[in-house]
Design a protein around this motif. Structure first.
Motif, mmCIF file in Angstrom:
data_model
loop_
_atom_site.group_PDB
_atom_site.id
_atom_site.type_symbol
_atom_site.label_atom_id
_atom_site.label_comp_id
_atom_site.label_asym_id
_atom_site.label_seq_id
_atom_site.Cartn_x
_atom_site.Cartn_y
_atom_site.Cartn_z
ATOM 1 N N LYS A 85 -56.591 8.457 0.422
ATOM 2 C CA LYS A 85 -56.840 9.771 0.996
ATOM 3 C C LYS A 85 -57.315 9.612 2.441
ATOM 4 O O LYS A 85 -57.868 8.554 2.796
ATOM 5 N N PRO A 86 -57.141 10.628 3.260
ATOM 6 C CA PRO A 86 -57.634 10.528 4.644
ATOM 7 C C PRO A 86 -59.122 10.180 4.714
ATOM 8 O O PRO A 86 -59.537 9.469 5.642
ATOM 9 N N GLU A 87 -59.897 10.635 3.762
ATOM 10 C CA GLU A 87 -61.332 10.331 3.767
ATOM 11 C C GLU A 87 -61.658 8.873 3.428
ATOM 12 O O GLU A 87 -62.803 8.453 3.516
ATOM 13 N N ASP A 88 -60.640 8.100 3.065
ATOM 14 C CA ASP A 88 -60.829 6.661 2.869
ATOM 15 C C ASP A 88 -60.761 5.902 4.196
ATOM 16 O O ASP A 88 -61.019 4.691 4.230
ATOM 17 N N THR A 89 -60.408 6.588 5.255
ATOM 18 C CA THR A 89 -60.316 5.958 6.572
ATOM 19 C C THR A 89 -61.665 5.417 7.002
ATOM 20 O O THR A 89 -62.664 6.143 7.023
ATOM 21 N N ALA A 90 -61.707 4.132 7.314
ATOM 22 C CA ALA A 90 -62.956 3.468 7.682
ATOM 23 C C ALA A 90 -62.652 2.016 8.025
ATOM 24 O O ALA A 90 -61.540 1.531 7.792
ATOM 25 N N VAL A 91 -63.655 1.350 8.557
ATOM 26 C CA VAL A 91 -63.608 -0.106 8.648
ATOM 27 C C VAL A 91 -64.195 -0.645 7.357
ATOM 28 O O VAL A 91 -65.289 -0.236 6.940
ATOM 29 N N TYR A 92 -63.463 -1.537 6.721
ATOM 30 C CA TYR A 92 -63.883 -2.114 5.452
ATOM 31 C C TYR A 92 -64.395 -3.533 5.684
ATOM 32 O O TYR A 92 -63.746 -4.344 6.351
ATOM 33 N N TYR A 93 -65.552 -3.819 5.115
ATOM 34 C CA TYR A 93 -66.185 -5.123 5.241
ATOM 35 C C TYR A 93 -66.397 -5.727 3.859
ATOM 36 O O TYR A 93 -66.760 -5.016 2.917
ATOM 37 N N CYS A 94 -66.234 -7.032 3.757
ATOM 38 C CA CYS A 94 -66.635 -7.692 2.526
ATOM 39 C C CYS A 94 -67.963 -8.402 2.750
ATOM 40 O O CYS A 94 -68.259 -8.845 3.859
ATOM 41 N N ALA A 95 -68.743 -8.457 1.693
ATOM 42 C CA ALA A 95 -70.053 -9.079 1.732
ATOM 43 C C ALA A 95 -70.235 -9.935 0.490
ATOM 44 O O ALA A 95 -69.675 -9.620 -0.568
ATOM 45 N N GLN A 110 -65.635 -9.884 8.966
ATOM 46 C CA GLN A 110 -65.590 -9.224 10.265
ATOM 47 C C GLN A 110 -65.111 -7.784 10.212
ATOM 48 O O GLN A 110 -65.218 -7.089 11.201
ATOM 49 N N GLY A 111 -64.611 -7.315 9.080
ATOM 50 C CA GLY A 111 -64.146 -5.942 8.979
ATOM 51 C C GLY A 111 -62.649 -5.826 9.233
ATOM 52 O O GLY A 111 -62.087 -6.543 10.052
ATOM 53 N N THR A 112 -62.047 -4.914 8.496
ATOM 54 C CA THR A 112 -60.622 -4.629 8.684
ATOM 55 C C THR A 112 -60.442 -3.112 8.630
ATOM 56 O O THR A 112 -61.002 -2.440 7.765
ATOM 57 N N GLN A 113 -59.671 -2.585 9.571
ATOM 58 C CA GLN A 113 -59.523 -1.132 9.713
ATOM 59 C C GLN A 113 -58.499 -0.597 8.723
ATOM 60 O O GLN A 113 -57.375 -1.114 8.642
ATOM 61 N N VAL A 114 -58.881 0.445 8.019
ATOM 62 C CA VAL A 114 -57.959 1.180 7.152
ATOM 63 C C VAL A 114 -57.873 2.607 7.677
ATOM 64 O O VAL A 114 -58.887 3.277 7.833
ATOM 65 N N THR A 115 -56.670 3.045 7.967
ATOM 66 C CA THR A 115 -56.443 4.401 8.459
ATOM 67 C C THR A 115 -55.434 5.085 7.556
ATOM 68 O O THR A 115 -54.331 4.572 7.362
ATOM 69 N N VAL A 116 -55.834 6.225 7.009
ATOM 70 C CA VAL A 116 -54.969 6.978 6.115
ATOM 71 C C VAL A 116 -54.624 8.295 6.801
ATOM 72 O O VAL A 116 -55.506 9.099 7.094
ATOM 73 N N SER A 117 -53.347 8.498 7.048
ATOM 74 C CA SER A 117 -52.907 9.721 7.725
ATOM 75 C C SER A 117 -52.544 10.792 6.697
ATOM 76 O O SER A 117 -52.066 10.488 5.608
#
Length: 118
Positions: A85-95, A110-117
């Motif tokens: 969903k568009p609201e899933d758009t964020a930078v995702y980090y693993c820890a 370091q984070g990976t960008q997820v963009t949902v249009s």
């Protein structure tokens, strides 16, 4: 432990992505691993986590859509994200850490960008 997150990208709503968190430097199977995300102007939130014993937990907002798994032979944790969903758009980090995953966990990717249009 060094973590490398990958797999982000641009996807249309309803699509899927699989994130990977590859670890090196220690006995990965002993660590719990989690995925956090942070959208602009929002606090970092825990999306999913998996313990060393493969117990999992998810944020309510992603239950039924996201699946976290681990392959200890490959020192990798995955986050399969479906029905995005568009609201899933964020930078995702693993820890990663030896206990419950929180924002104070000692190891971060370091984070990976997820963009949902839409």
């Amino acid at each position: 432990v060094q973590l490398q997150a990958s797999g982000g990208g641009l996807v249309q709503a309803g699509g899927s992505l699989r994130l990977s968190c590859a670890a090196s430097g220690s006995t990965f199977s002993n660590y719990a691993v989690g995925w956090y995300r942070q959208a602009p102007g929002k606090q970092r939130e825990l999306v999913a986590a998996i313990s060393s014993g493969r117990n999992t937990n998810y944020a309510d907002s992603v239950k039924g859509r996201f699946t976290i798994s681990r392959d200890n032979a490959k020192n990798t944790v995955y986050l399969q994200m479906n029905s995005l969903k568009p609201e899933d758009t964020a930078v995702y980090y693993c820890a990663a850490g030896r206990g419950v995953i929180t924002t104070t966990s000692p190891y971060w990717g370091q984070g990976t960008q997820v963009t949902v249009s839409s």
